[in-house]
Design a protein around this motif. Sequence first.
Motif, PDB file in Angstrom:
ATOM      1  N   ARG A   1     -47.559 -13.293   3.128  1.00 36.36           N
ATOM      2  CA  ARG A   1     -47.114 -12.868   1.787  1.00 36.36           C
ATOM      3  C   ARG A   1     -45.903 -11.952   1.965  1.00 36.36           C
TER       4      ARG A   1
ATOM      5  N   ALA B   1     -42.763 -12.385  -9.589  1.00 32.82           N
ATOM      6  CA  ALA B   1     -43.167 -13.117  -8.380  1.00 32.82           C
ATOM      7  C   ALA B   1     -43.018 -14.633  -8.511  1.00 32.82           C
TER       8      ALA B   1
ATOM      9  N   TYR C   1     -40.431 -16.781  -6.232  1.00 35.42           N
ATOM     10  CA  TYR C   1     -40.925 -17.735  -5.221  1.00 35.42           C
ATOM     11  C   TYR C   1     -40.402 -19.142  -5.494  1.00 35.42           C
TER      12      TYR C   1
ATOM     13  N   ILE D   1     -41.684 -16.697   1.212  1.00 32.67           N
ATOM     14  CA  ILE D   1     -42.353 -15.408   1.034  1.00 32.67           C
ATOM     15  C   ILE D   1     -41.757 -14.360   1.968  1.00 32.67           C
TER      16      ILE D   1
ATOM     17  N   TRP E   1     -48.307 -12.722  -6.209  1.00 35.97           N
ATOM     18  CA  TRP E   1     -47.761 -13.587  -5.159  1.00 35.97           C
ATOM     19  C   TRP E   1     -48.750 -14.677  -4.750  1.00 35.97           C
TER      20      TRP E   1
END
Lengths: 429, 429
Positions: B158, B363, B367, B373, B401
Motif C-alpha cells: 500500500r 485515493a 490509484y 501504490i 486505498w
Amino acid sequence: MSTSSGPDRSPRVTARYWIETAHPLEEAAAIMAGEQSTGTFVRVAGETEELRERFGARVESLVETGEAAAPSLPGASAPKSTPGLWRRAEVTLSWPLHNFGPSLPNLLAAIAGNLWELKPFSGMRLLDLSLPPQFLERYRGPQFGIAGTRSLTGVHGRPLIGTIIKPSVGLSPEATAERVADIARAGIDFVKDDELQADGPHCPFEDRLRAVMRVLDEHADRTGKRVMYAVNITGEIDEMLRRHDRVVAERNTCVMVSLNSIGLPALAALRAHGQVAIHGHRNGWGLLGRSPAIGMSFIAWQKLWRLAGIDHVHVNGLGNKFCESDESVLASARECLTPMFAPPQRGCEVMPVFSSGQSALQAPATYRALGSIDLIHACGGGIMGHPGGIAAGVRSLHQAWEAAVRGTPLAEYARTHRELAEALAAFGR
Amino acid sequence: MSTSSGPDRSPRVTARYWIETAHPLEEAAAIMAGEQSTGTFVRVAGETEELRERFGARVESLVETGEAAAPSLPGASAPKSTPGLWRRAEVTLSWPLHNFGPSLPNLLAAIAGNLWELKPFSGMRLLDLSLPPQFLERYRGPQFGIAGTRSLTGVHGRPLIGTIIKPSVGLSPEATAERVADIARAGIDFVKDDELQADGPHCPFEDRLRAVMRVLDEHADRTGKRVMYAVNITGEIDEMLRRHDRVVAERNTCVMVSLNSIGLPALAALRAHGQVAIHGHRNGWGLLGRSPAIGMSFIAWQKLWRLAGIDHVHVNGLGNKFCESDESVLASARECLTPMFAPPQRGCEVMPVFSSGQSALQAPATYRALGSIDLIHACGGGIMGHPGGIAAGVRSLHQAWEAAVRGTPLAEYARTHRELAEALAAFGR
C-alpha cells in the motif's frame, strides 16, 4: 526599504511583491503572510494568538497599482462577488528573523517558496528584499568587491575593459591560450570564459587554465600588467574547490561560476574557501526575471548572491542584443553599487559587468545614467571586430570612457582620437 | 525522447521546448541551437564549419502547434515581414555530450542558460530532456528510491501514509515531539517537517531531532514500527552534512531538503555523503513551472534532481489547494515512476509525494490514474481533522486505498469500514 523590529524585538526581514488577484487585496495579502509563516490554509490546533504574534509574517504595506482585464497566469481562483476584476498591487511583508535565522536557503523557503502556487494569485513577482545585519555575521559578502578588483588588476580611474573568449565551445586549450595572448597584447584588463565552456573533454579545465596562465604570466613578466582571467570553474562542489586551488596555484586572480547552476550554498562554500575574486554569471536569469507576471526581480536576486560572496555580476548592457530594456539594465547596475547595509556595516557592493552588443558607443550613456566608472565593460565584437584590430578596439573603449567622464560628445572626442573615430564608423547606427 | 549519436559518435543530450516567436520557425530554432553551443549572434573568427559540425547543437525536430494574437512576454523582436503573427511550436534540440561532459551544472548553462533572454522569443518553456547514460556514471541517482523506502519503513502492499507537523513555525522541540508522539501512536508511516521549519532559534535542529527521535525510538521499541521522519536539514553544505550525521547517529532514516534553495551541487554532495533517504521538497517550483509562457516543466526539473540523488519528491495532490490541475499533478507523479534510463541502466525512479488538501477521498482517483501504490500520501487536515481522531484518520486512508486497489467504490467500502465512512462524511464535497 527599512527593517523594523517586531514587538518581541526580533529583527525582521522584509520583502516587497507585485501581486495580481481577484480577491480583496487585504485578504490576499493576509493569505501570503499566513501561508509563509505560521499558517496553513486553515487554522490548526496549537496555532494560538500568541504564536501568531511571535511568528506570523506581517503585512507592512499594501498599495493598489491597477487592474487587469484578464488573469496573467492560469489556475487562479476568483470569488463570485467580484467576477472579472483582477487587481494589481504592491505588498510588503515582514518576517521575524527568528522564524528561520540568518540562513539564505531557509530564507528562500519563506520569501520565495510556495507563494507562486497559491491559488488566489494570478500574478506574483518578488520585487525587493531587505535583510537585517545578522546575515552579515553569518555570510561573508564580497571578498574583493570594487576596490579589491581594482587592486588585483591595477586599473584605476576608469572601468575595467574586458572581453569574452569566442567561439563559446570548441577551442582547444592551446587555441584558447592563443586567443588570450592576442587579447592580452591588445591591452585588455579582463578576459572571461564563455558560460558554456567549463570542463568539456575537448577543453579540460586544468589544461586550459595552464595554457592560458602561461600566456598571461609571460605577458605580466613583459609588461608588468596582470590580466584578470575569469576562468569558468562551474561544477560540483569538490570540483570547484579543487579548481579554485589550481587557480591560486597558477597565480590567477579570478574564478567564474554560473550562479543559477550551482546554488547559494555552493557559492557560500566557495567564498569561505576562496582566495580570488568570484565573477558571477547570471545565465538562466531570464527564466526568473523576464516575465512581468511571475518571477523575481534582478534587484532581489542579486542581494542573495552578494551576501553569499560574489565580487562581480552580469547586468547585460545598454542597447544589448537580448530582450532587456536599458532602463532595467541600469536599475540592475545601480543596485550593484548601492550598499545593502547601512554603515558601519559593510555595503557588499559588487562590480556590475556590462556585456552583450557592447562597444565604445555605449560608454557615454552608461556613465551618464550610472554616475560611476566602477564597472567592467565587456565587449566582444566591439573590440575583436574593430577595423584597426584588437588593440585599437581596446583603445577605442579607453577613449570613449575618457570622453564620457569629461562630458565630451564622442563625435567631438573622435576628431582627435583615431581608434574612437574608427569605432564610431564601424559600430555607429 | 531518444538519445541519438552524432556523426562523431559523441552521445547527445536532447531537450524539447515550447517556443513562441514572430520569426520564421526554422530561423528561431537555429538561433537557439547556435546561441547555446558554438555561436554568438554573429559568426566569429575561428568558428569553422568543422567546429560547427563537431560542437554545434542540432535542431532534431520542429512542429508548429498554433498561433497567438499577441506576444506572451515583452521585449521580443518581430521581423517587418510578418507583423502581428506570433507562432508557437515545439522544438527539440540536441547537443553532443562532449560540449560539457556529464556535469549537471554545466548542462544547465546549455539547456537552461541564456535562452530566456533571446530576443526572437516571446515565450519559452523547457518541456523535457533526455540524458545519455554517462550521467549515471557520474551521478548516483536515488540511494533508496521506492524499494529502499519501503524497506526502511516496513510498509508494503500500500502507499506510505504520511503527515506534516503543523503549525509550520513556532513549536518548540518538545511541542514538536509531542505532536509526533500522537501521530506515531496513530499508526502513521511517515512524518515530515514543514519546509519553513529547519533550524530557527526557537526550534533548533539538534534539539528538535533529539526530542522527536526519543519519541520515535520509544514507539519503535513498543511497536516494532519505525516511523520515517523527514527532518528538514536545509542549510549551508557543511551544516547539511553535519545534520545528516546527527540524523544517522539518532537512527533516523530520512532527511528533507528544499531543492530549489540548495541547488544541484549541494544535493549531489549530500547524496555522496549520505546514508539515509533524501526527501526532496519542491517549494519554489511554482516560480519555474506555473506560467505557460516561460519556465521549465516539472517533468524536466525532476530528472535533474533524481540524477543528483533524491528518493522522494513532492508532486502536489489531486484536488489540491494550490493552483495546479489534476492532470498536471498526475503527469508529474507518473514521471517519477518512469525510468530515466533503459535497462540494464538504473531507472532512478523515486517516490512521488502527494500532498495539499489530501484525505481518503483522493485515493481511488489517484490509484486509477497512476496505476501504482508506490507513493507517499501525505495528509494534514485529512488525518488530523478526522472526527474520530488521528488514528481513525490514518485508518480511513488505509481503508480508502484498500477500496481503491480492489476497485470498490468508497461509498460501498465505507458501509463496512467506519473510519472511511466518517472521512467521507467529514471531507466529502
